[in-house]
Design a protein around this motif. Structure first.
Motif, PDB file in Angstrom:
ATOM      1  N   ALA A 140      -3.434   8.329  -2.773  1.00 40.19           N
ATOM      2  CA  ALA A 140      -3.811   8.092  -1.381  1.00 40.19           C
ATOM      3  C   ALA A 140      -3.137   6.803  -0.946  1.00 40.19           C
ATOM      4  O   ALA A 140      -3.063   5.840  -1.723  1.00 40.19           O
ATOM      5  CB  ALA A 140      -5.324   7.963  -1.233  1.00 40.19           C
ATOM      6  N   ALA A 141      -2.631   6.793   0.277  1.00 38.51           N
ATOM      7  CA  ALA A 141      -1.947   5.590   0.774  1.00 38.51           C
ATOM      8  C   ALA A 141      -2.311   5.352   2.221  1.00 38.51           C
ATOM      9  O   ALA A 141      -2.535   6.291   2.984  1.00 38.51           O
ATOM     10  CB  ALA A 141      -0.435   5.765   0.650  1.00 38.51           C
ATOM     11  N   SER A 142      -2.363   4.072   2.569  1.00 41.66           N
ATOM     12  CA  SER A 142      -2.544   3.704   3.977  1.00 41.66           C
ATOM     13  C   SER A 142      -1.724   2.451   4.267  1.00 41.66           C
ATOM     14  O   SER A 142      -1.410   1.690   3.348  1.00 41.66           O
ATOM     15  CB  SER A 142      -4.019   3.444   4.295  1.00 41.66           C
ATOM     16  OG  SER A 142      -4.393   2.172   3.818  1.00 41.66           O
ATOM     17  N   PRO A 143      -1.380   2.242   5.538  1.00 41.84           N
ATOM     18  CA  PRO A 143      -0.624   1.033   5.882  1.00 41.84           C
ATOM     19  C   PRO A 143      -1.515  -0.217   5.805  1.00 41.84           C
ATOM     20  O   PRO A 143      -1.024  -1.321   5.613  1.00 41.84           O
ATOM     21  CB  PRO A 143      -0.191   1.269   7.335  1.00 41.84           C
ATOM     22  CG  PRO A 143      -0.557   2.679   7.665  1.00 41.84           C
ATOM     23  CD  PRO A 143      -1.604   3.104   6.705  1.00 41.84           C
ATOM     24  N   GLY A 144      -2.805  -0.032   5.951  1.00 47.38           N
ATOM     25  CA  GLY A 144      -3.751  -1.159   5.962  1.00 47.38           C
ATOM     26  C   GLY A 144      -4.265  -1.497   4.576  1.00 47.38           C
ATOM     27  O   GLY A 144      -3.784  -0.972   3.571  1.00 47.38           O
ATOM     28  N   PRO A 145      -5.281  -2.384   4.541  1.00 50.17           N
ATOM     29  CA  PRO A 145      -5.785  -2.865   3.251  1.00 50.17           C
ATOM     30  C   PRO A 145      -6.667  -1.882   2.498  1.00 50.17           C
ATOM     31  O   PRO A 145      -6.938  -2.065   1.313  1.00 50.17           O
ATOM     32  CB  PRO A 145      -6.592  -4.115   3.640  1.00 50.17           C
ATOM     33  CG  PRO A 145      -6.994  -3.883   5.059  1.00 50.17           C
ATOM     34  CD  PRO A 145      -5.922  -3.060   5.685  1.00 50.17           C
ATOM     35  N   GLY A 146      -7.118  -0.826   3.163  1.00 50.88           N
ATOM     36  CA  GLY A 146      -8.094   0.074   2.533  1.00 50.88           C
ATOM     37  C   GLY A 146      -7.501   1.037   1.522  1.00 50.88           C
ATOM     38  O   GLY A 146      -8.181   1.517   0.616  1.00 50.88           O
ATOM     39  N   GLY A 147      -6.207   1.342   1.666  1.00 48.57           N
ATOM     40  CA  GLY A 147      -5.554   2.255   0.730  1.00 48.57           C
ATOM     41  C   GLY A 147      -6.125   3.671   0.745  1.00 48.57           C
ATOM     42  O   GLY A 147      -5.996   4.399  -0.236  1.00 48.57           O
ATOM     43  N   ALA A 148      -6.729   4.052   1.873  1.00 51.95           N
ATOM     44  CA  ALA A 148      -7.316   5.408   1.991  1.00 51.95           C
ATOM     45  C   ALA A 148      -8.279   5.688   0.836  1.00 51.95           C
ATOM     46  O   ALA A 148      -8.404   6.828   0.363  1.00 51.95           O
ATOM     47  CB  ALA A 148      -6.214   6.466   2.088  1.00 51.95           C
TER      48      ALA A 148
END
Ligand SMILES: Cc1cc2nc3c(=O)[nH]c(=O)nc-3n(C[C@H](O)[C@H](O)[C@H](O)COP(=O)(O)O)c2cc1C
Length: 179
Positions: free
Chosen positions: A115-123
């Motif tokens: 899982a990837a996200s641009p923000g700090p949460g990392g999906a």
């Protein structure tokens, strides 16, 4: 000599420039001695699920094709995008339709979840949801990895991870498929 594994890879996102598709494609390229097929869930687009549509016009062919693809694979590599803490509507729709044909959508396959996200949460929320529910839907989770701040650790021109720690974690996760 061992027969190469057939790995089905996809991002649970319908975005054209999906970072999860970039990640899952890159991850697939790291797996040695395997045939990796990356599919796009846009090729399995269906009307929005409803129990009424299920009766008429009935279960879409795309859901059956998706289940067949899973059935033909030896292992799965999935990267989840997170929308408002959960699955993207696009993947949830595909998943809901598929689960009405075969409740064990993942058909006992070993899998690595990313899982990837641009923000700090990392999906991480959707990854946790997917990981927890997988056994119920016939998925055998071998490893999972959340990657935050995607654009800081992935070169979108070269299409590869640039962060050594993330690279090592990804390689370790992928190694669990051939173990
Ligand atoms: C409707 C919507 C909701 C989102 N909600 C979240 C969220 O809950 N958590 C998160 O980490 N990112 C969220 N994002 C940002 C996504 O992580 C970002 O769009 C990412 O690129 C999605 O992955 P994809 O490129 O593979 O589709 C959201 C984006 C959209 C469009």
């Amino acid at each position: 000599m061992r027969t190469p594994m057939n790995i089905l890879a996809f991002a649970a996102s319908s975005s054209r420039n999906s970072i999860n598709k970039q990640l899952v494609t890159y991850a697939g390229s790291l797996i040695k001695d395997a045939n990796v097929e990356v599919i796009d869930i846009n090729d399995y687009e269906m009307p929005l699920f409803s129990e009424d549509r299920e009766k008429e016009p009935g279960q879409p062919d795309a859901a059956k094709r998706f289940l067949k693809k899973i059935g033909e694979a030896d292992a799965l590599l999935i990267s989840f995008a997170e929308h408002n803490g959960s699955y993207t509507a696009a993947y949830k729709n595909l998943y809901d339709w598929a689960s009405r044909i075969e409740q064990k959508v993942y058909q006992g396959k070993p899998m690595v979840l990313l899982a990837a996200s641009p923000g700090p949460g990392g999906a991480a929320n959707v990854l946790q949801t997917a990981k927890t529910s997988m056994p119920f839907f016939g998925g055998e989770v071998k490893a999972d990895l959340s990657l935050a701040r995607f654009y800081d650790i992935f070169d979108t021109e070269a299409q590869q991870l640039t962060d050594a720690e993330a690279q090592a974690k990804l390689e370790a996760a992928l190694a669990s498929l051939s173990g």
